[in-house]
Enzyme design. Structure first.
Site, PDB file in Angstrom:
ATOM      1  N   PHE A 118       0.823  -1.221   0.000  1.00 20.52           N
ATOM      2  CA  PHE A 118       0.000   0.000   0.000  1.00 20.52           C
ATOM      3  C   PHE A 118       0.860   1.276   0.000  1.00 20.52           C
ATOM      4  N   ASP A 135      10.184  -6.918  -3.455  1.00 22.53           N
ATOM      5  CA  ASP A 135       8.952  -7.305  -2.768  1.00 22.53           C
ATOM      6  C   ASP A 135       8.709  -8.797  -2.972  1.00 22.53           C
ATOM      7  N   ALA A 137       8.896  -3.055   3.621  1.00 16.52           N
ATOM      8  CA  ALA A 137       8.422  -4.448   3.614  1.00 16.52           C
ATOM      9  C   ALA A 137       8.174  -4.942   5.033  1.00 16.52           C
ATOM     10  N   ALA A 138       6.997  -5.487   5.241  1.00 19.19           N
ATOM     11  CA  ALA A 138       6.644  -5.993   6.577  1.00 19.19           C
ATOM     12  C   ALA A 138       5.351  -6.780   6.493  1.00 19.19           C
ATOM     13  N   GLU A 139       5.153  -7.618   7.487  1.00 21.46           N
ATOM     14  CA  GLU A 139       3.812  -8.134   7.773  1.00 21.46           C
ATOM     15  C   GLU A 139       3.154  -7.042   8.599  1.00 21.46           C
ATOM     16  N   THR A 140       1.921  -6.637   8.229  1.00 24.04           N
ATOM     17  CA  THR A 140       1.417  -5.380   8.788  1.00 24.04           C
ATOM     18  C   THR A 140       0.073  -5.445   9.517  1.00 24.04           C
ATOM     19  N   THR A 199       6.094   2.493  12.902  1.00 23.23           N
ATOM     20  CA  THR A 199       4.697   2.823  13.214  1.00 23.23           C
ATOM     21  C   THR A 199       4.554   3.434  14.606  1.00 23.23           C
ATOM     22  N   ASP A 200       3.510   4.236  14.776  1.00 24.50           N
ATOM     23  CA  ASP A 200       3.229   4.795  16.113  1.00 24.50           C
ATOM     24  C   ASP A 200       2.788   3.704  17.090  1.00 24.50           C
ATOM     25  N   GLU A 201       2.495   2.495  16.568  1.00 28.41           N
ATOM     26  CA  GLU A 201       2.020   1.425  17.457  1.00 28.41           C
ATOM     27  C   GLU A 201       3.112   0.919  18.390  1.00 28.41           C
ATOM     28  N   TYR A 216       2.496  -7.700  16.269  1.00 27.21           N
ATOM     29  CA  TYR A 216       2.905  -6.808  15.167  1.00 27.21           C
ATOM     30  C   TYR A 216       3.712  -5.644  15.730  1.00 27.21           C
ATOM     31  N   LYS A 240       7.731  -4.682  15.237  1.00 32.91           N
ATOM     32  CA  LYS A 240       8.192  -3.400  14.673  1.00 32.91           C
ATOM     33  C   LYS A 240       9.107  -2.691  15.672  1.00 32.91           C
ATOM     34  N   ARG A 245      -7.763   6.431  16.623  1.00 35.27           N
ATOM     35  CA  ARG A 245      -6.557   6.428  15.791  1.00 35.27           C
ATOM     36  C   ARG A 245      -6.407   7.818  15.193  1.00 35.27           C
ATOM     37  N   ASN A 274     -13.149   4.931  16.141  1.00 29.33           N
ATOM     38  CA  ASN A 274     -13.491   4.054  15.005  1.00 29.33           C
ATOM     39  C   ASN A 274     -14.954   4.193  14.593  1.00 29.33           C
TER      40      ASN A 274
HETATM   41  P1  NAD Z   1       1.236  -3.647   3.208  1.00 32.33           P
HETATM   42  O1  NAD Z   1       0.869  -4.840   4.034  1.00 32.33           O
HETATM   43  O2  NAD Z   1       0.201  -3.048   2.315  1.00 32.33           O
HETATM   44  O3  NAD Z   1       2.503  -3.997   2.289  1.00 32.33           O
HETATM   45  C1  NAD Z   1       3.599  -4.718   2.749  1.00 32.33           C
HETATM   46  C2  NAD Z   1       4.427  -5.118   1.536  1.00 32.33           C
HETATM   47  O4  NAD Z   1       5.586  -5.822   1.997  1.00 32.33           O
HETATM   48  C3  NAD Z   1       3.681  -6.072   0.578  1.00 32.33           C
HETATM   49  O5  NAD Z   1       3.867  -5.656  -0.759  1.00 32.33           O
HETATM   50  C4  NAD Z   1       4.356  -7.420   0.817  1.00 32.33           C
HETATM   51  O6  NAD Z   1       4.352  -8.266  -0.321  1.00 32.33           O
HETATM   52  C5  NAD Z   1       5.755  -6.986   1.204  1.00 32.33           C
HETATM   53  N1  NAD Z   1       6.450  -7.993   2.008  1.00 32.33           N
HETATM   54  C6  NAD Z   1       5.982  -8.643   3.117  1.00 32.33           C
HETATM   55  N2  NAD Z   1       6.897  -9.509   3.566  1.00 32.33           N
HETATM   56  C7  NAD Z   1       7.981  -9.398   2.749  1.00 32.33           C
HETATM   57  C8  NAD Z   1       9.249 -10.030   2.708  1.00 32.33           C
HETATM   58  N3  NAD Z   1       9.600 -10.970   3.605  1.00 32.33           N
HETATM   59  N4  NAD Z   1      10.123  -9.660   1.748  1.00 32.33           N
HETATM   60  C9  NAD Z   1       9.787  -8.728   0.814  1.00 32.33           C
HETATM   61  N5  NAD Z   1       8.595  -8.121   0.797  1.00 32.33           N
HETATM   62  C10 NAD Z   1       7.699  -8.446   1.750  1.00 32.33           C
HETATM   63  O7  NAD Z   1       1.813  -2.601   4.242  1.00 32.33           O
HETATM   64  P2  NAD Z   1       1.680  -1.006   4.325  1.00 32.33           P
HETATM   65  O8  NAD Z   1       0.434  -0.676   5.018  1.00 32.33           O
HETATM   66  O9  NAD Z   1       1.987  -0.415   3.009  1.00 32.33           O
HETATM   67  O10 NAD Z   1       2.889  -0.702   5.346  1.00 32.33           O
HETATM   68  C11 NAD Z   1       4.204  -0.472   4.865  1.00 32.33           C
HETATM   69  C12 NAD Z   1       5.110  -0.161   6.036  1.00 32.33           C
HETATM   70  O11 NAD Z   1       4.611   0.987   6.727  1.00 32.33           O
HETATM   71  C13 NAD Z   1       5.196  -1.278   7.065  1.00 32.33           C
HETATM   72  O12 NAD Z   1       6.530  -1.386   7.508  1.00 32.33           O
HETATM   73  C14 NAD Z   1       4.291  -0.812   8.198  1.00 32.33           C
HETATM   74  O13 NAD Z   1       4.721  -1.327   9.443  1.00 32.33           O
HETATM   75  C15 NAD Z   1       4.465   0.689   8.099  1.00 32.33           C
HETATM   76  N6  NAD Z   1       3.308   1.470   8.579  1.00 32.33           N
HETATM   77  C16 NAD Z   1       2.048   1.220   8.089  1.00 32.33           C
HETATM   78  C17 NAD Z   1       0.985   1.989   8.547  1.00 32.33           C
HETATM   79  C18 NAD Z   1      -0.426   1.754   8.046  1.00 32.33           C
HETATM   80  O14 NAD Z   1      -1.371   2.274   8.649  1.00 32.33           O
HETATM   81  N7  NAD Z   1      -0.644   1.019   6.960  1.00 32.33           N
HETATM   82  C19 NAD Z   1       1.201   3.014   9.479  1.00 32.33           C
HETATM   83  C20 NAD Z   1       2.510   3.249   9.929  1.00 32.33           C
HETATM   84  C21 NAD Z   1       3.554   2.468   9.462  1.00 32.33           C
HETATM   85  P1  TYD Z   2      -6.653  -1.592  11.540  1.00 29.67           P
HETATM   86  O1  TYD Z   2      -7.047  -0.955  10.245  1.00 29.67           O
HETATM   87  O2  TYD Z   2      -6.530  -3.081  11.593  1.00 29.67           O
HETATM   88  O3  TYD Z   2      -5.327  -0.862  12.025  1.00 29.67           O
HETATM   89  P2  TYD Z   2      -4.539  -0.957  13.450  1.00 29.67           P
HETATM   90  O4  TYD Z   2      -5.035  -2.127  14.193  1.00 29.67           O
HETATM   91  O5  TYD Z   2      -3.143  -1.127  12.975  1.00 29.67           O
HETATM   92  O6  TYD Z   2      -4.800   0.348  14.136  1.00 29.67           O
HETATM   93  O7  TYD Z   2      -7.705  -1.194  12.630  1.00 29.67           O
HETATM   94  C1  TYD Z   2      -7.984   0.172  12.915  1.00 29.67           C
HETATM   95  C2  TYD Z   2      -8.929   0.201  14.098  1.00 29.67           C
HETATM   96  O8  TYD Z   2     -10.178  -0.377  13.688  1.00 29.67           O
HETATM   97  C3  TYD Z   2      -8.455  -0.617  15.277  1.00 29.67           C
HETATM   98  O9  TYD Z   2      -8.846   0.055  16.475  1.00 29.67           O
HETATM   99  C4  TYD Z   2      -9.211  -1.931  15.147  1.00 29.67           C
HETATM  100  C5  TYD Z   2     -10.521  -1.494  14.509  1.00 29.67           C
HETATM  101  N1  TYD Z   2     -11.171  -2.485  13.618  1.00 29.67           N
HETATM  102  C6  TYD Z   2     -12.514  -2.794  13.787  1.00 29.67           C
HETATM  103  O10 TYD Z   2     -13.203  -2.253  14.692  1.00 29.67           O
HETATM  104  N2  TYD Z   2     -13.093  -3.696  12.943  1.00 29.67           N
HETATM  105  C7  TYD Z   2     -12.385  -4.315  11.961  1.00 29.67           C
HETATM  106  O11 TYD Z   2     -12.959  -5.181  11.233  1.00 29.67           O
HETATM  107  C8  TYD Z   2     -11.004  -3.976  11.787  1.00 29.67           C
HETATM  108  C9  TYD Z   2     -10.185  -4.630  10.696  1.00 29.67           C
HETATM  109  C10 TYD Z   2     -10.446  -3.052  12.637  1.00 29.67           C
END
Ligand code: NAD
Ligand code: TYD
Length: 347
Positions: free
Chosen positions: A23, A44, A91-94, A134-136, A158, A162, A222, A257
């Protein structure tokens, strides 16, 4: 779009973007291309969350090269990073709910994968390594907002993975002088976000005629950051961040939420009856809030209001059923049955 940092970014010739088919990473690839970076390499693994369709509009650009590979594989990383002068590591599990169901992949990719990247970055003498976090990692912040000196109190696997990766990255600065910059961004939303996350899940469920599950009382808060604002913030950190420093990224758009889902329902002309309250997430963090002053001192400001960002996001998902409908089949359906199947309806 990136006028404010374009000139500074152009001092980088070859930039490796890990997780660039996800994303936020895919938006960042677009930002680098618009800034005129001459070589952008995307590494990726294409997990369930990675999707080449996220890069469809830029993959044919001569500046962009896509490499499918795992960040935990030292050979794949060495080949991708050779001669790069900067690394931006997304890149991460997110997904928190998946981490609670199965933590192991989070440790493997987020912790071990980050260490493989850091080692390679040392070997290749990269000029800048931006570790996107992440802020988490701060855990829940019930009042006010925390700065970068706050203790780390992650409360789910998660966030813990991180936090471990952040500390590892910072240790490579202290121990080896690797020019690491860590960013800690707030909850991000916008086009191309996987429909497992709250905002796209709510929009796509309604478009499919399904209820929207809210965990617990829905009063968890959030700070919602639009994806292009998050990417501009990372560009500021890449261009001007101090090695060894951490930069919080927050937009000041705190919403419970329940209010977020109601705003989506209003944009889709639906009533609150589409909401189903279900059993809460275990260890659910009540509130996240970071103070982004250090980044603002570099000149960054968020530019997209929550109302405008949400309007754009809803419109995008309405127009791009071709993108998200396949993602809600197969793997996602199996995950959703596991995650939501075990939750009770709360009324
Ligand atoms: P996402 O889950 O959409 O994308 C993660 C990407 O990483 C995917 O394309 C996946 O294929 C790739 N990936 C996963 N494991 C991999 C591996 N072992 N090797 C290579 N590629 C791999 O995530 P996102 O929401 O775009 O988040 C990106 C980064 O930003 C993450 O590090 C996440 O912790 C951080 N972040 C996300 C948010 C959010 O709200 N989405 C907020 C703050 C920080
Ligand atoms: P999420 O998008 O999973 O992000 P994060 O857990 O990293 O903050 O969730 C955002 C908020 O929404 C979180 O407080 C959990 C809540 N949530 C729901 O209430 N229902 C849902 O189905 C999901 C996926 C999240």
């Amino acid at each position: 779009m990136v006028q404010d940092v374009t000139d500074k970014l152009q001092t980088f010739r070859r930039v490796l973007v890990t997780g660039g088919a996800g994303f936020i990473g895919s938006h960042f690839v677009r930002l680098l291309l618009a800034a005129g970076i001459s070589e952008i390499r995307v590494l990726d693994k294409l997990t369930y969350a990675g999707n080449l369709a996220n890069l469809a509009d830029v993959l044919s650009a001569p500046a962009v090269t896509f490499i499918q590979g795992d960040i935990a594989d030292p050979e794949a990383v060495a080949a991708a990073m050779a001669e790069c002068d900067a690394v931006v590591h997304f890149a991460a599990e997110t997904h928190v709910d998946r981490a609670i169901l199965e933590p192991a992949p989070f440790i493997q990719t987020n912790v071990l994968g980050t260490q493989v990247l850091l080692n390679a970055a040392l070997a290749y003498h990269v000029r800048r390594f931006v570790h996107v976090s992440t802020d988490e990692v701060y855990g829940e912040v019930l009042v006010g907002a925390v700065n970068e000196a706050a203790p780390l109190r992650p409360r789910n696997p998660y966030a813990a993975s991180k936090a471990a990766a952040d500390l590892l990255a910072l240790s490579y600065y202290a121990s080896y002088g690797l020019p690491v910059v860590v960013t800690r961004g707030a909850n991000t939303y916008g086009p191309y976000q996987h429909p497992e996350k709250l905002i796209p899940l709510a929009i796509t469920n309604v478009l499919e005629g399904k209820p929207v599950p809210i965990y617990g009382d829905g009063l968890q808060e959030r700070d919602w950051l639009f994806v292009t604002d998050h990417c501009r913030a990372i560009a500021f950190a890449l261009a001007d961040g101090q090695p060894g420093q951490i930069y919080n990224i927050g937009a000041g758009n705190h919403r419970p939420n329940r209010e977020v889902v109601r705003a989506i329902l209003r944009l889709l002309h639906c009533s609150d009856e589409w909401i189903t309250y279900v059993t809460d997430r275990p260890g659910h963090d009540r509130r996240y809030a970071v103070d982004p002053q250090a980044l603002m001192a570099l000149g960054w400001r968020p530019t997209v209001s929550f109302e405008e960002g949400l309007r754009q996001t809803v419109a995008w998902y309405q127009q791009r059923r071709d993108w998200w409908e396949p993602m809600k089949q197969g793997e996602f359906a199996a995950y959703a049955a596991r995650n939501y199947g075990s939750r009770q309806r709360m009324g």
